[in-house]
Design an enzyme around this catalytic site. Structure first.
Site, PDB file in Angstrom:
ATOM      1  N   SER A   1       0.805  -1.217   0.000  1.00 13.96           N
ATOM      2  CA  SER A   1       0.000   0.000   0.000  1.00 13.96           C
ATOM      3  C   SER A   1       0.840   1.269   0.000  1.00 13.96           C
ATOM      4  CB  SER A   1      -0.937  -0.002   1.214  1.00 13.96           C
ATOM      5  OG  SER A   1      -0.213  -0.235   2.405  1.00 13.96           O
TER       6      SER A   1
ATOM      7  N   ASP B   1       4.472  -8.042   6.302  1.00 16.00           N
ATOM      8  CA  ASP B   1       5.021  -9.278   6.890  1.00 16.00           C
ATOM      9  C   ASP B   1       5.402  -9.029   8.339  1.00 16.00           C
ATOM     10  OD1 ASP B   1       5.975 -11.284   4.314  1.00 16.00           O
ATOM     11  OD2 ASP B   1       5.602  -9.186   3.882  1.00 16.00           O
TER      12      ASP B   1
ATOM     13  N   HIS C   1       0.618   5.124   6.751  1.00 17.30           N
ATOM     14  CA  HIS C   1       1.071   5.331   5.382  1.00 17.30           C
ATOM     15  C   HIS C   1       1.661   6.731   5.216  1.00 17.30           C
ATOM     16  CE1 HIS C   1      -1.993   2.111   5.018  1.00 17.30           C
ATOM     17  NE2 HIS C   1      -1.154   1.638   4.117  1.00 17.30           N
TER      18      HIS C   1
END
Length: 1432
Positions: free
Chosen positions: A428, A542, A683
């Site tokens: 993303s 992850d 983000h």
């Protein structure tokens, strides 16, 4: 008048009395200069009704200001005259026994304020407030708060307060400064579920605004505190005890649910809508009024008791009202926020036993805080007040912007301006989630602002948006591939930004397949010639999930995923510079969560990345995360530094490490600077993306060994420039850098590359040209007999529909599309794409001379300019050939790209099919003599008018075999159309005179062409500049069907793929196969099924790993491959049914628990067989099982768990290990099953059977928890099976080994030209594989057997290339095992059993360790598992 005089006198006496008392009581302490404090910060907790006991000594500020303030932004505490409040009393219930001042029994002179009016009274004894027990100052008309007040009641309260203030005789309404506190409660949020429109955040805040507008309009000289509503998490903490919450707030606080994402978003929306109102500045336009948002209750922290329960000592017994302790904490925190906000502008209310230290005004900051009198730089409050996001543009001052003089052939000589294509892969961050979101619009983080993406976004230009694209466009304005605007990865504007939001490393393969397909098919990209820069950045997700499944997210698995992705890029993409950006240092993200002074949605941070957020500081879990983060980075370095991707001049992978040690950017006050992040604080914002782009660009220009690994974001980043001395993007070679762990660079590790250049995920017909000598002649040759391929500059063609390209690109069932002329795919003149994806004569010649011209592209008729020198047209006869040649000559003479006199030309002439098809209608007109005469006439024109020409005269196609396509009712051919197109060939009966006549006519046509070529009757001229070459390549149509030209398509006359390359479905003849693609020889159920009734037939003889029908020319199976080395191989199955199974002990529907029984059966069969020497013969045994287990998992999760799956396999392998000597076991990895969901076909078989065959994978909805669980279990099967095989358990003697063959690990569903699954690889039930698919399985297994452990291909490569079967060689003539691969196991964390290796005197392996293919005297091929052809 008397009453008014009495009131004035009373007020004066009151003020004087209190002033004298205060002055007398404080004189001693003020003389000592003491500040507002309490005695030793007493830590004793207070029970309900108790007061704080400490010494209140006041502040050293003068009690009265020398002069009244005219501005709210210069307002001192001593200038406040009136204190009032309104709103919700739920959180401000006054203490039941508190008074204005509380005395200390041991020190009667000490006192402690317990309310805001009491605190202000120490500055101005004349304060009029609402404190209970405050003698003359009690004034309930100034406290209008009520329990559970909602926003709709606030306007009425505000109006009442205005009236009360105007009517109070002690107040000078126009001149007195007023402190008004508005408390917002949870009533509106708790009612949200009852009426979402009425209680929407926008409507609620509008009501709050209405109340503030009244205060703003009616009350002069007012300082308004707007205290935010509590956070939803506080309600959850109180829900078990707060009886007052039950029954009326279960909309948000559901019993036994500590986290509800919908409630969290509602809560966040309320808070941010309120912030937008206050930070808009509409209440800061005049000097006599302001509104300050006080969020200390929103961020309230409740500590835990020793037993881990919330410490609720600040609340009354009903659970949510504040008691005396909480009341004092509330007003103390509010006071501190008014006087001296913490660095971030937020005083957090903590329910502790410690009396808070009350702040005093200072000489530097003597005023009450407002948004205009304090400069807090980039603090959250100031940032949120408006669009203060800094410009993300840059200025590029580089002077060296030119490309190379010629297109570079080496990636080590690549300049920025040489880059023509940009692409990106990742998650993303690269997708641009939230990059353009407003600071308070949390839901907008779901929007993917791909045009702002740091590594590929192309919105606007560098002066407005800094991205790698916009930097590169300053060097090459023609750059393509970048993403623009917003949208998902599958939208057109995403283009080559194939990053997927939420992606983990193991999901990279699908992104790469999509990217390669786009690169190959886009007309703006020259796939072979254009230099590409590809940025790969992944790993954050992850790490965020690592604690949930440590095995799944191990460093080994992460590195394997990166390796698989890079391997595919390396194998498939020419001319590529790959930026591998190492995973960032993720631990600093915690700072945005733990620092409550930063306004971040902590609930969402915890949801997005709980494995990073949850661990306590200094905990073991946090240290494990730090180590894992570092190992991800280290293993990535080791992978690239192995030299694995430096085996070609046109490809490299360079690690860009600028994020490896990144820290959270901070503002000038030391707080995490949220302006670099989107509203979710996870983000990047546009500002963050710009800094990342600058860091990446600078890394590109920094030499290896000197790259910045500590890029800071909170300062200006200068954009570097290439220099005259070093103008290239830096690689290991042009950096003169030696990899620390690989001093040999290119020679230590060479990956096993795939020889084909085709993409496995969709249908292509490309080829790979291995010719090394591609140079032209030193001087332009004068003789056609000295002509090299690279000397040819022009290509042309004449002929009929086969050269015009009719139907080449048509879908299998679209008969009408045969009318479309796909000229760009024509075998002799088409120039679409490149040789890697489309095998045509021009694409081959362009490998020698890229400047070749004349070829046709696209589709269309003769009038289309793209036709160029392809002058063929459908239905043409030999009589039309001279006319075509004249048009061709005229175009060549007049075209500016062609030097007609000097350029060497190849002209292809292919005609005669239509003449033969009409032969019986007019024997004289279509005679062989007339046919030859018309060919000769056309050649005479060329010979007379066209200099420097090489003419390919292609012999007439042998058409008689077309009859089979018409006569075979099993073939789905349009027989009426075939008969209409070629009546004279199709109509005659077998052995009839008419048929014999047509056979002779066909031969006569071919003889006539040869006669022309070889000077029969003086036709051939002795010319230096014209050579007619007769090409007999199409004489045998049975070879064509799956031979070297293509499949018969649609009307069975036109060739599919034209000359796009070799094609077929599975059988291999010395590297090629020939069989009808529609008829599959697939194994198990439905191998050759045409209807669902045939699905149960077991075609044992064509089973991919055990079938032995026919030969390798016809059927591709492992036994048929091995028979090329040892014709005496035994054990393979033949024919149909179980009677010819031999050593194929697989049974339909088998599951892993059936395999031990199969192993015992197999052992007994081999022992009892007279055909083999059980002790001496070497045996190859293939075990493939697990698909049925997965398909049934959801019905019995315990029985079909990954642990049980591996336990059953281990039991079977133990049986073989203990009882079978001299055995090589192929353990085929369980396939990735999720791909079968894509297989759709409008047939009864698909509709009725598919979901019943595998309900656990096919029935769940997309993105459902059930589907995610199945995908996870599938991977667990794979990882646990890998662990078993690599444990070393089966490598303890010289006569037995088990090798994991992983080519099924990653599912690649083959796609057709339209991007849909190619159903020709699957049977009628859309689940089992057809023979075509089975051939791919056999090839994948064989190739895996010849690949070293650690370098085995872990995906199956669906292509039409017949030469991809690998061969043993003198350096590696044996099947590879763990030991003879001479590498460590793929999973280093698994320690193999210690094994003593016997070697020869010279150090070589013993004979037992070499399983020589050429001396396999009696190899036994065996398969265990389910007798099923599983699709994937």
């Amino acid at each position: 008048m008397q009453i008014q005089t009495m009131k004035c006198q009373t007020a004066s006496v009151l003020i004087l009395t209190l002033s004298l008392q205060l002055i007398q009581g404080l004189a001693e302490d003020l003389a000592e200069g003491k500040h507002l404090s309490n005695k030793e910060n007493s830590t004793n907790p207070l029970a309900d009704g108790e007061s704080f006991k400490g010494r209140w000594v006041g502040c050293s500020e003068e009690i009265f200001s020398n002069s009244p303030s005219d501005s709210v932004h210069a307002l001192r505490p001593s200038q406040i005259k009136v204190v009032a409040r309104l709103g919700d009393a739920l959180t401000v219930e006054p203490p039941q026994h508190s008074g204005h001042l509380t005395s200390n029994d041991k020190d009667p002179d000490s006192w402690m304020p317990v309310s805001l009016p009491d605190i202000l009274k120490s500055f101005n004894p004349g304060v009029i407030g609402y404190s209970l027990g405050n003698g003359n100052h009690v004034n309930t008309s100034l406290d209008l708060s009520v329990v559970r007040a909602k926003a709709g009641e606030l306007p009425g309260m505000a109006q009442k307060l205005v009236t009360s203030l105007k009517n109070n005789m002690l107040i000078d309404f126009q001149k007195d400064w007023k402190l008004i506190t508005v408390y917002l409660g949870i009533g509106d949020m708790c009612a949200y579920c009852t009426n979402q429109e009425y209680y929407s955040p926008e409507k609620v805040v509008l009501r709050i605004k209405e109340a503030l507008d009244i205060l703003h309009r009616e009350i002069p000289r007012a300082y308004v505190n707007l205290v935010e509503m509590p956070d939803i998490n506080l309600l959850h903490q109180l829900s078990d005890r707060a009886t007052g919450l039950r029954g009326w707030c279960e909309c948000l606080v559901k019993p036994h649910e500590s986290f509800d994402i919908s409630a969290q978003f509602i809560n966040w929306d309320y808070q941010n809508t309120l912030q937008e109102l206050v930070y808009s500045g509409i209440y800061d336009k005049h000097n006599n009024f302001t509104v300050v948002l006080q969020p200390f209750i929103k961020n309230m922290e409740i500590p835990l008791t020793a037993d881990g329960q919330p410490n609720l000592s600040c609340f009354t017994q009903n659970g949510f009202h504040f008691n005396a302790k909480g009341h004092a904490l509330l007003d103390s925190s509010l006071w501190n926020n008014m006087i001296k906000p913490s660095v971030g502008g937020i005083e957090v209310l903590e329910c502790t036993a410690t009396v808070p230290q009350l702040h005093c005004p200072s000489q530097e900051r003597p005023y009450l805080f407002t948004y205009q009198n304090r400069d807090y730089g980039n603090s959250q409050n100031m940032e949120d007040r408006g669009p203060s996001q800094q410009s993300s543009g840059s200025k590029l001052t580089c002077t060296e912007r030119d490309p190379s003089d010629a297109i570079p052939v080496s990636v080590h000589k690549l300049r920025p301006a040489d880059i023509k294509v940009i692409a990106a892969l990742g998650d993303s961050i690269t997708a641009g989630n939230g990059a353009g979101s407003k600071p308070s619009d949390l839901l907008d983080v779901l929007t993917q602002y791909r045009g702002f993406s740091w590594s590929i976004g192309g919105d606007e230009n560098i002066t407005a948006v800094t991205t790698l694209t916009n930097i590169l466009r300053e060097f090459n304005p023609s750059l393509v591939g970048y993403s623009t605007g917003i949208g998902r990865e599958d939208t057109p504007q995403a283009f080559l930004n194939q990053a997927v939001a939420g992606a983990e490393s193991m999901e990279l393969m699908s992104q790469i397949r999509s990217l390669v397909k786009l690169l190959r098919n886009d007309s703006r990209i020259n796939f072979q010639e254009d230099w590409k820069i590809i940025t790969l950045f992944i790993g954050g997700n992850d790490l965020c999930a690592c604690c949930k499944d440590p095995s799944k997210y191990s460093p080994e698995n992460f590195t394997n995923s990166i390796r698989n992705a890079l391997d595919m890029l390396h194998n498939e993409v020419p001319r590529a510079f790959v930026n591998l950006v190492t995973v960032l240092n993720i631990l600093p993200l915690r700072g945005l969560f733990t620092n409550t002074r930063v306004n971040c949605p902590r609930f969402l941070l915890k949801l997005l990345c709980n494995c990073v957020i949850n661990p306590q500081d200094n905990s073991i879990q946090l240290e494990k995360l730090r180590i894992l983060n570092r190992k991800y980075q280290e293993r990535t370095h080791m992978l690239v530094e192995s030299g694995r991707y430096d085996t070609r001049e046109d490809f490299t992978v360079v690690i860009q490490p600028f994020l490896e040690n990144i820290e959270i950017p901070r503002d000038k006050n030391g707080l995490p600077d949220k302006t670099y992040f989107s509203p979710d604080c996870f983000h990047f914002s546009l500002k963050g993306h710009s800094q990342a782009a600058r860091g990446l660009w600078n890394n590109l220009l920094e030499p290896l060994g000197k790259k910045n690994v500590n890029q800071t974001f909170d300062g200006h980043i200068n954009i570097s420039c290439p220099s005259k001395e070093q103008p290239y993007l830096r690689t290991y070679r042009n950096s003169n850098f030696t990899y620390p762990n690989n001093p040999g660079q290119l020679t230590t590790v060479t990956p096993e590359t795939i020889k084909t250049t085709t993409v496995p995920s969709f249908e292509v017909f490309g080829s790979q040209l291995l010719c090394k000598d591609r140079a032209p002649s030193d001087i332009i040759p004068n003789s056609v007999h000295s002509l090299r391929p690279a000397d040819v500059k022009v290509i042309g063609a004449v002929g009929d529909s086969l050269t015009a390209g009719n139907g080449i690109g048509s879908k299998p069932n679209d008969v009408l599309d045969v009318l479309t002329q796909y000229r760009g795919l024509s075998f002799s003149i088409g120039g679409d794409e490149s040789l890697r994806s489309s095998t045509t004569l021009p694409n081959i010649l362009r490998e020698f001379n890229p400047s070749l011209t004349g070829f046709s592209t696209g589709k269309g008729n003769l009038e289309n300019p793209k036709t160029f020198l392809n002058q063929a047209f459908p239905g043409a006869l030999a009589a039309d050939l001279p006319g075509q040649v004249r048009r061709l000559v005229d175009i060549m003479k007049n075209h500016p790209k062609i030097d007609f006199q000097n350029d060497w030309k190849i002209i292809n002439m292919f005609i005669g099919g239509n003449d033969i098809c009409n032969y019986c209608t007019d024997l004289a007109y279509y005679s062989a003599v007339n046919f030859a005469r018309r060919i000769e006439e056309a050649l005479d024109i060329l010979h007379k008018e066209v200099p420097r020409t090489f003419v390919n005269l292609i012999e007439v196609l042998e058409l008689i075999p077309l009859r089979r396509l018409h006569q075979d009712t099993q073939l789905n051919c349009p027989r009426t159309l075939v008969r209409m197109l070629c009546y004279c060939v199709v109509k005659p009966n077998e052995n009839s005179p008419e048929l014999q006549m047509m056979i002779e006519a066909n031969k006569a046509y071919q003889a006539g062409a040869q006669c022309i070529s070889f000077s029969c009757g003086g036709v051939r001229r002795r010319a230096k500049t014209l050579l007619v070459n007769s090409e007999p390549g199409l004489r045998q149509p049975t070879s064509n069907i799956g031979g070297g030209v293509g499949l018969m398509q649609n009307d069975r006359i036109h060739l599919e793929g034209g000359g796009r390359g070799s094609n077929g479905s599975g059988g291999i003849s010395e590297g090629a196969h020939c069989q009808d693609p529609e008829g599959g020889n697939n194994v198990g159920f439905g191998a050759k099924a045409k209807t669902i009734l045939e699905l149960r037939i077991q075609y044992q003889g064509v089973a991919w790993s055990i079938g032995g029908d026919k030969s390798l020319k016809i059927v591709t199976t492992l036994p048929n491959v091995l028979k090329k080395f040892n014709p005496r191989i035994y054990g393979f199955a033949t024919g149909i049914g179980k009677w010819n199974s031999k050593f194929n002990v697989a049974v339909p529907g088998a599951m892993s628990h059936n395999v031990p029984k199969q192993a015992r059966t197999l052992v007994q069969l081999m022992k009892n067989s007279s055909k083999i020497n059980f002790k001496q013969d070497w045996k190859v045994i293939t075990l493939f099982i697990g698909a049925n287990d997965l398909c049934e998992y959801c019905m019995n999760k315990e029985a079909y768990s990954a642990d049980n799956y591996v336990k059953h396999i281990e039991e079977a392998l133990d049986i073989l290990h203990q009882q079978v000597p001299r055995a090589f076991i192929n353990m085929v990895q369980i396939l990735e099953m999720s791909g079968i969901r894509r297989l759709k076909k409008n047939t009864i078989g698909c509709a009725l059977l598919q979901k019943d065959i595998c309900p656990c994978f096919l029935n769940p909805r997309e993105n459902s928890p059930e589907l995610h669980e199945m995908i996870r279990v599938n991977r667990d099967y794979q990882s646990k099976l890998t662990a078993l095989i690599y444990s070393g358990k089966y490598d303890t003697n010289e006569e037995f080994t088990v090798v994991l063959q992983p080519y099924f690990t990653n599912a690649i569903v083959p796609l057709n030209s339209t991007g849909q699954p190619d159903m020709s690889f699957f049977s009628v039930d859309c689940f089992h594989l057809s023979e075509r698919g089975q051939a791919e399985m056999a090839i994948g297994l064989w190739n895996n057997m010849l690949e070293r452990t650690g370098y085995k291909q872990n995906y199956i490569n669906f292509t039409y290339d017949r030469t991809k079967l690998k061969c043993p060689n003198s350096d590696a003539p044996y099947l590879f095992t763990h030991r003879n691969s001479a590498v460590k196991p793929e999973n280093p964390s698994i320690k193999p059993t210690s094994i003593a290796v016997t070697t020869t005197a010279k150090g070589g392996l013993t004979a037992e360790q070499r399983v020589w293919l050429v001396v396999l005297t009696a190899v036994v091929a065996v398969i265990l598992g389910q007798h099923r052809s599983w699709s994937f």
